[in-house]
Design an enzyme around this catalytic site. Sequence first.
Site, PDB file in Angstrom:
ATOM      1  N   ASP A  13       0.832  -1.210   0.000  1.00  0.00           N
ATOM      2  CA  ASP A  13       0.000   0.000   0.000  1.00  0.00           C
ATOM      3  C   ASP A  13       0.866   1.261   0.000  1.00  0.00           C
ATOM      4  O   ASP A  13       1.978   1.268   0.533  1.00  0.00           O
ATOM      5  CB  ASP A  13      -0.894  -0.030   1.254  1.00  0.00           C
ATOM      6  CG  ASP A  13      -2.087   0.897   1.114  1.00  0.00           C
ATOM      7  OD1 ASP A  13      -2.351   1.388  -0.005  1.00  0.00           O
ATOM      8  OD2 ASP A  13      -2.756   1.140   2.134  1.00  0.00           O
ATOM      9  N   GLY A  16      -0.080   5.502  -4.358  1.00  0.00           N
ATOM     10  CA  GLY A  16      -0.732   6.768  -4.730  1.00  0.00           C
ATOM     11  C   GLY A  16      -0.143   7.929  -3.954  1.00  0.00           C
ATOM     12  O   GLY A  16       0.192   8.980  -4.526  1.00  0.00           O
ATOM     13  N   ARG A  17       0.001   7.739  -2.639  1.00  0.00           N
ATOM     14  CA  ARG A  17       0.561   8.813  -1.804  1.00  0.00           C
ATOM     15  C   ARG A  17       2.023   9.095  -2.154  1.00  0.00           C
ATOM     16  O   ARG A  17       2.472  10.234  -2.147  1.00  0.00           O
ATOM     17  CB  ARG A  17       0.422   8.447  -0.308  1.00  0.00           C
ATOM     18  CG  ARG A  17      -0.966   8.729   0.224  1.00  0.00           C
ATOM     19  CD  ARG A  17      -1.187   8.046   1.541  1.00  0.00           C
ATOM     20  NE  ARG A  17      -1.404   6.611   1.350  1.00  0.00           N
ATOM     21  CZ  ARG A  17      -1.270   5.694   2.289  1.00  0.00           C
ATOM     22  NH1 ARG A  17      -0.888   6.053   3.504  1.00  0.00           N
ATOM     23  NH2 ARG A  17      -1.504   4.430   2.031  1.00  0.00           N
ATOM     24  N   TRP A  18       2.733   8.054  -2.476  1.00  0.00           N
ATOM     25  CA  TRP A  18       4.160   8.214  -2.876  1.00  0.00           C
ATOM     26  C   TRP A  18       4.238   9.117  -4.100  1.00  0.00           C
ATOM     27  O   TRP A  18       5.088  10.013  -4.173  1.00  0.00           O
ATOM     28  CB  TRP A  18       4.738   6.831  -3.169  1.00  0.00           C
ATOM     29  CG  TRP A  18       6.211   6.795  -3.451  1.00  0.00           C
ATOM     30  CD1 TRP A  18       7.214   6.644  -2.537  1.00  0.00           C
ATOM     31  CD2 TRP A  18       6.840   6.896  -4.742  1.00  0.00           C
ATOM     32  NE1 TRP A  18       8.436   6.646  -3.179  1.00  0.00           N
ATOM     33  CE2 TRP A  18       8.233   6.794  -4.535  1.00  0.00           C
ATOM     34  CE3 TRP A  18       6.373   7.050  -6.043  1.00  0.00           C
ATOM     35  CZ2 TRP A  18       9.156   6.850  -5.566  1.00  0.00           C
ATOM     36  CZ3 TRP A  18       7.294   7.110  -7.083  1.00  0.00           C
ATOM     37  CH2 TRP A  18       8.661   7.015  -6.843  1.00  0.00           C
ATOM     38  N   SER A  58      -7.153  -5.943  -5.540  1.00  0.00           N
ATOM     39  CA  SER A  58      -8.233  -6.574  -4.773  1.00  0.00           C
ATOM     40  C   SER A  58      -9.540  -6.541  -5.558  1.00  0.00           C
ATOM     41  O   SER A  58      -9.698  -5.745  -6.500  1.00  0.00           O
ATOM     42  CB  SER A  58      -8.420  -5.861  -3.445  1.00  0.00           C
ATOM     43  OG  SER A  58      -9.119  -4.643  -3.646  1.00  0.00           O
ATOM     44  N   ASN A  61     -10.771  -3.164  -5.768  1.00  0.00           N
ATOM     45  CA  ASN A  61     -10.045  -2.169  -6.573  1.00  0.00           C
ATOM     46  C   ASN A  61     -10.724  -1.867  -7.924  1.00  0.00           C
ATOM     47  O   ASN A  61     -10.434  -0.858  -8.556  1.00  0.00           O
ATOM     48  CB  ASN A  61      -8.594  -2.609  -6.834  1.00  0.00           C
ATOM     49  CG  ASN A  61      -7.684  -2.484  -5.625  1.00  0.00           C
ATOM     50  OD1 ASN A  61      -6.699  -3.201  -5.501  1.00  0.00           O
ATOM     51  ND2 ASN A  61      -8.004  -1.565  -4.703  1.00  0.00           N
ATOM     52  N   TRP A  62     -11.677  -2.734  -8.330  1.00  0.00           N
ATOM     53  CA  TRP A  62     -12.406  -2.446  -9.585  1.00  0.00           C
ATOM     54  C   TRP A  62     -13.170  -1.135  -9.475  1.00  0.00           C
ATOM     55  O   TRP A  62     -13.514  -0.516 -10.482  1.00  0.00           O
ATOM     56  CB  TRP A  62     -13.402  -3.566  -9.907  1.00  0.00           C
ATOM     57  CG  TRP A  62     -12.771  -4.861 -10.302  1.00  0.00           C
ATOM     58  CD1 TRP A  62     -12.757  -6.003  -9.560  1.00  0.00           C
ATOM     59  CD2 TRP A  62     -12.075  -5.177 -11.517  1.00  0.00           C
ATOM     60  NE1 TRP A  62     -12.092  -7.019 -10.240  1.00  0.00           N
ATOM     61  CE2 TRP A  62     -11.672  -6.520 -11.445  1.00  0.00           C
ATOM     62  CE3 TRP A  62     -11.747  -4.442 -12.665  1.00  0.00           C
ATOM     63  CZ2 TRP A  62     -10.960  -7.161 -12.457  1.00  0.00           C
ATOM     64  CZ3 TRP A  62     -11.044  -5.077 -13.691  1.00  0.00           C
ATOM     65  CH2 TRP A  62     -10.653  -6.423 -13.583  1.00  0.00           C
ATOM     66  N   ARG A 173       2.076  -5.017   6.011  1.00  0.00           N
ATOM     67  CA  ARG A 173       1.328  -4.010   5.253  1.00  0.00           C
ATOM     68  C   ARG A 173       2.101  -2.705   5.296  1.00  0.00           C
ATOM     69  O   ARG A 173       2.396  -2.177   6.381  1.00  0.00           O
ATOM     70  CB  ARG A 173      -0.074  -3.796   5.820  1.00  0.00           C
ATOM     71  CG  ARG A 173      -0.820  -2.749   4.992  1.00  0.00           C
ATOM     72  CD  ARG A 173      -2.277  -2.619   5.354  1.00  0.00           C
ATOM     73  NE  ARG A 173      -2.911  -1.660   4.458  1.00  0.00           N
ATOM     74  CZ  ARG A 173      -4.183  -1.647   4.143  1.00  0.00           C
ATOM     75  NH1 ARG A 173      -4.983  -2.569   4.637  1.00  0.00           N
ATOM     76  NH2 ARG A 173      -4.681  -0.732   3.338  1.00  0.00           N
ATOM     77  N   SER A 181      -7.815  -5.457   5.212  1.00  0.00           N
ATOM     78  CA  SER A 181      -8.474  -5.141   3.940  1.00  0.00           C
ATOM     79  C   SER A 181      -8.697  -6.371   3.060  1.00  0.00           C
ATOM     80  O   SER A 181      -8.348  -6.379   1.882  1.00  0.00           O
ATOM     81  CB  SER A 181      -7.675  -4.075   3.169  1.00  0.00           C
ATOM     82  OG  SER A 181      -7.624  -2.883   3.900  1.00  0.00           O
TER      83      SER A 181
HETATM   84  C1  FPP Z   1      -2.086   0.233  -3.150  1.00  0.00           C
HETATM   85  O1  FPP Z   1      -1.618   1.546  -3.204  1.00  0.00           O
HETATM   86  C2  FPP Z   1      -1.558  -0.478  -4.284  1.00  0.00           C
HETATM   87  C3  FPP Z   1      -2.306  -1.023  -5.272  1.00  0.00           C
HETATM   88  C4  FPP Z   1      -3.770  -0.973  -5.308  1.00  0.00           C
HETATM   89  C5  FPP Z   1      -1.658  -1.683  -6.409  1.00  0.00           C
HETATM   90  C6  FPP Z   1      -0.482  -2.519  -6.054  1.00  0.00           C
HETATM   91  C7  FPP Z   1       0.075  -3.061  -7.296  1.00  0.00           C
HETATM   92  C8  FPP Z   1       1.355  -3.000  -7.639  1.00  0.00           C
HETATM   93  C9  FPP Z   1       2.412  -2.455  -6.784  1.00  0.00           C
HETATM   94  C10 FPP Z   1       1.747  -3.591  -8.949  1.00  0.00           C
HETATM   95  C11 FPP Z   1       2.268  -4.960  -8.691  1.00  0.00           C
HETATM   96  C12 FPP Z   1       2.815  -5.542  -9.900  1.00  0.00           C
HETATM   97  C13 FPP Z   1       3.083  -6.862 -10.021  1.00  0.00           C
HETATM   98  C14 FPP Z   1       3.614  -7.380 -11.290  1.00  0.00           C
HETATM   99  C15 FPP Z   1       2.843  -7.828  -8.940  1.00  0.00           C
HETATM  100  P1  FPP Z   1      -2.671   2.732  -3.306  1.00  0.00           P
HETATM  101  O2  FPP Z   1      -2.880   3.073  -4.731  1.00  0.00           O
HETATM  102  O3  FPP Z   1      -3.918   2.350  -2.580  1.00  0.00           O
HETATM  103  O4  FPP Z   1      -1.908   3.874  -2.567  1.00  0.00           O
HETATM  104  P2  FPP Z   1      -2.524   4.998  -1.629  1.00  0.00           P
HETATM  105  O5  FPP Z   1      -3.108   4.305  -0.443  1.00  0.00           O
HETATM  106  O6  FPP Z   1      -1.332   5.823  -1.286  1.00  0.00           O
HETATM  107  O7  FPP Z   1      -3.536   5.727  -2.465  1.00  0.00           O
END
Ligand code: FPP
Length: 227
Positions: A13, A16-18, A58, A61-62, A173, A181
């Site tokens: 996780d 997005g914030r990164w 997940s 996530n859709w 996590r 989650s």
């Molecule tokens: C959560 O961060 C991350 C995801 C929903 C996607 C994770 C998927 C990858 C890192 C790609 C993996 C690739 C392979 C090939 C296994 P977020 O977007 O919810 O971040 P945030 O909480 O900061 O908004």
Amino acid sequence: MGALPRHIGISMDGNGRWAKLRNKKRSYGHKAGSENVQKIAEHAFSRGVEIVTLYAFSSENWARPKEEVEELMHLLGDYLKKLAAKAVKNGIKINVLGNKARLSAKLNKIIAEQTAKTSGGTRVLNILIDYGGRGEIVRALNALKESGEAVTEESIRQNLYTAGMPDPDLIIRTGGEIRLSNFLLYQAAYAELYFTDVLWPDFDEAEFDKALENYASRERRYGKIEC
Ligand code: FPP
């Protein structure tokens, strides 16, 4: 070092914030997050971990904006090819687990081809795509209903996506949230949980080792008392 987890689950996780911290689009964070997957998986295996299970997309996530879902699907296909090429060399078997029926035919083809290449590997990298823990349990119960087999803890276990694998010993996590989650709900019954504020793209080998050290200091009692 003390006890080593055989199986580690990671909820990646914070992409997005990164990206936001760098004034970039969320997709920039997902790309950085994807690049981190290989580094951390290889590091985990080099430390002696046998199975790494990653929560990549997940069932929930859709509901993200269509553009983000499409970018994630594209990244998953792209990085799966890169991961598989290295996995073949390094003896790593890749499994993509989840409800693959909702993925595009194109992505399903990539998954089938790339995972087949790695079938000889002895260490296991599970990538969960369109996965939810509750849905996985419902799926297992429906399979048992269909077969007429008795519902037991063991028969449910044998009908999970992770059938035949030991339960995760440690679940990590990243990204600061303190919840599962819908990740490996059945399998996590006795897992040690490790939460860190570090965002997934910044979660490097040293951060991974901190999680291992923390795990080694835990006393696992499985509901019993110390004698
Ligand atoms: C959560 O961060 C991350 C995801 C929903 C996607 C994770 C998927 C990858 C890192 C790609 C993996 C690739 C392979 C090939 C296994 P977020 O977007 O919810 O971040 P945030 O909480 O900061 O908004």
